[in-house]
Design a protein around this motif. Sequence first.
Motif, PDB file in Angstrom:
ATOM      1  N   GLU A 183       0.829  -1.205   0.000  1.00  0.00           N
ATOM      2  CA  GLU A 183       0.000   0.000   0.000  1.00  0.00           C
ATOM      3  C   GLU A 183       0.862   1.254   0.000  1.00  0.00           C
ATOM      4  OE1 GLU A 183      -2.872   0.046   3.092  1.00  0.00           O
ATOM      5  OE2 GLU A 183      -3.894  -1.780   2.409  1.00  0.00           O
ATOM      6  N   VAL A 184       2.073   1.147   0.549  1.00  0.00           N
ATOM      7  CA  VAL A 184       3.010   2.277   0.565  1.00  0.00           C
ATOM      8  C   VAL A 184       4.391   1.782   0.163  1.00  0.00           C
ATOM      9  CG1 VAL A 184       1.752   3.500   2.375  1.00  0.00           C
ATOM     10  CG2 VAL A 184       3.609   1.943   3.008  1.00  0.00           C
ATOM     11  N   ARG A 185       5.213   2.715  -0.266  1.00  0.00           N
ATOM     12  CA  ARG A 185       6.630   2.429  -0.497  1.00  0.00           C
ATOM     13  C   ARG A 185       7.509   3.254   0.441  1.00  0.00           C
ATOM     14  NH1 ARG A 185       3.684   0.910  -3.874  1.00  0.00           N
ATOM     15  NH2 ARG A 185       2.785   2.970  -4.231  1.00  0.00           N
ATOM     16  N   ARG A 186       6.927   4.311   0.983  1.00  0.00           N
ATOM     17  CA  ARG A 186       7.604   5.102   2.001  1.00  0.00           C
ATOM     18  C   ARG A 186       7.083   4.682   3.385  1.00  0.00           C
ATOM     19  NH1 ARG A 186      10.213   9.735   0.236  1.00  0.00           N
ATOM     20  NH2 ARG A 186       9.954  10.210  -1.988  1.00  0.00           N
ATOM     21  N   PRO A 187       7.949   4.450   4.354  1.00  0.00           N
ATOM     22  CA  PRO A 187       7.480   4.076   5.696  1.00  0.00           C
ATOM     23  C   PRO A 187       6.582   5.161   6.269  1.00  0.00           C
ATOM     24  CG  PRO A 187       9.860   3.766   5.497  1.00  0.00           C
ATOM     25  CD  PRO A 187       9.425   4.522   4.279  1.00  0.00           C
ATOM     26  N   THR A 188       5.472   4.755   6.846  1.00  0.00           N
ATOM     27  CA  THR A 188       4.550   5.709   7.462  1.00  0.00           C
ATOM     28  C   THR A 188       5.005   6.041   8.885  1.00  0.00           C
ATOM     29  OG1 THR A 188       3.149   3.980   8.402  1.00  0.00           O
ATOM     30  CG2 THR A 188       2.657   4.682   6.135  1.00  0.00           C
ATOM     31  N   ASP A 232      22.233  -5.819  -2.112  1.00  0.00           N
ATOM     32  CA  ASP A 232      21.962  -5.048  -3.322  1.00  0.00           C
ATOM     33  C   ASP A 232      22.655  -5.699  -4.519  1.00  0.00           C
ATOM     34  OD1 ASP A 232      20.946  -2.694  -4.678  1.00  0.00           O
ATOM     35  OD2 ASP A 232      23.014  -1.979  -4.749  1.00  0.00           O
ATOM     36  N   LEU A 233      22.366  -5.197  -5.727  1.00  0.00           N
ATOM     37  CA  LEU A 233      23.028  -5.672  -6.936  1.00  0.00           C
ATOM     38  C   LEU A 233      23.931  -4.622  -7.570  1.00  0.00           C
ATOM     39  CD1 LEU A 233      20.295  -7.764  -8.821  1.00  0.00           C
ATOM     40  CD2 LEU A 233      22.033  -8.541  -7.198  1.00  0.00           C
ATOM     41  N   GLY A 234      24.036  -3.445  -6.951  1.00  0.00           N
ATOM     42  CA  GLY A 234      24.918  -2.419  -7.492  1.00  0.00           C
ATOM     43  C   GLY A 234      24.345  -1.668  -8.662  1.00  0.00           C
ATOM     44  N   TYR A 257      17.566  -1.263  -9.161  1.00  0.00           N
ATOM     45  CA  TYR A 257      17.194  -2.273  -8.173  1.00  0.00           C
ATOM     46  C   TYR A 257      16.591  -1.525  -6.987  1.00  0.00           C
ATOM     47  CZ  TYR A 257      17.742  -7.073  -6.371  1.00  0.00           C
ATOM     48  OH  TYR A 257      17.542  -8.360  -5.933  1.00  0.00           O
ATOM     49  N   THR A 258      15.332  -1.768  -6.686  1.00  0.00           N
ATOM     50  CA  THR A 258      14.545  -0.842  -5.863  1.00  0.00           C
ATOM     51  C   THR A 258      14.984  -0.759  -4.412  1.00  0.00           C
ATOM     52  OG1 THR A 258      12.866  -2.555  -5.449  1.00  0.00           O
ATOM     53  CG2 THR A 258      12.527  -1.092  -7.336  1.00  0.00           C
ATOM     54  N   ALA A 317      16.173   6.937  -7.676  1.00  0.00           N
ATOM     55  CA  ALA A 317      16.114   7.678  -6.417  1.00  0.00           C
ATOM     56  C   ALA A 317      16.793   9.037  -6.504  1.00  0.00           C
ATOM     57  CB  ALA A 317      16.749   6.858  -5.300  1.00  0.00           C
ATOM     58  N   GLY A 318      17.698   9.203  -7.437  1.00  0.00           N
ATOM     59  CA  GLY A 318      18.429  10.464  -7.521  1.00  0.00           C
ATOM     60  C   GLY A 318      19.383  10.449  -8.691  1.00  0.00           C
TER      61      GLY A 318
END
Length: 399
Positions: free
Chosen positions: A90-95, A111-113, A117-118, A165-166
């Motif tokens: 329902e969210v991707r950002r912690p509430t 991670d995969l570098g 990769y989310t 992300a950036g």
Amino acid sequence: MTLFGIDRLLADQELRRPLEGRRVALVGHPASVTADLSHSIDALIAAGLNVTAAFGPQHGLKGDKQDNMVETADETDARLGIPVFSLYGEVRRPTGQMMSTADVFLFDLQDLGCRIYTFVTTLLYLLEAAAEAGKEVWVLDRPNPAGRPVEGTILEPGWESFVGAGPMPMRHGLTMGEMGQWFIDHFKLDVAYRVIAMDCWQPEAAPGFGWPADRIWINPSPNAATLNMARAYAGTVMLEGTTLSEGRGTTRALELFAAPGLDARAIHAEMERIAPHWLEGCALREIFVEPTFHKHAGKLCSGLFIHAEGSAYDHHAFRPWRLQALAFKAIRNLLPDYDLWRDFPYEYEFDKLAIDVINGGPALRTWVDDAAATADDLDVRTRPDEQEWEEMTRPLRLY
């Protein structure tokens, strides 16, 4: 033996001391394991820490969601009796409610570098939520299996997404601990942050060049089944934005590309003609597959398998992003009208082509579709971005 962040935290009581008497949450998945393959959540509890919540990223804490873009629901762990929050539901950002369940958040994702990769974006969102809530984030660092090489264009302004992300290139060359510091510096986050660094990780050491030979590879997501996949992923992930199969529904997803009716030998030959130097560092092998699900399910597909392994592998010569771009260019040259770009909502982006979302802008697609564009043209566009990123992030390297 190479010790990951979780191993060092468990072995050193002084490292754990700041966690005593505090509520701890773990952000984990199936690859969140110790050197003896105990899951991090069990090992932390066994070490006496008060684990009050867990968080799962895309594919879930259990890693049970096979396909891409399949959400996971929140639940209560039946064995431990603690809430397990989904950061891909329902969210991707912690509430705020999620953040209220702990004082310190231990981020222990393999991670995969690769920017897309989310788990990279999940780290940023956790840092932002912790800054707002006044919580601490500790990254229990793990290897970047793709090593230090950097590749791809930097994400363009306005193309931020859950897979962007950036302003970073596709293949970023950092560990998650290092990436967290870059996020804090770049976005000017006021957050209590700590990295439990690895011991004896040597990203330039053969044969792993990022992945230690003395550690077992465990899928961080269902289709990240091998180290070969992790090496190829910064290129093969672009296949998600095309009509070509990336191998989902076969046993070696994201290590190949294929589709019905392709002439794999002709594509390989055209790749050799256009830019033979972009084929260095790996071996390509003609294959035939019949995916059992996903794209082209039940249809015979021909294509090429990427071997970034064995005697053919040259860590510093291998450039997966360019290699996959070259395959697209070869297909476009041979089949100018081929329906290559897949138009569908990708990672909650509904008004942009998936291939552009993946690359953080249209530069790659534009290069492929421009009949006059050469390999040198893409290099001229890309190399300054790669050099800028390397120079910017070199001071952040912990290893």
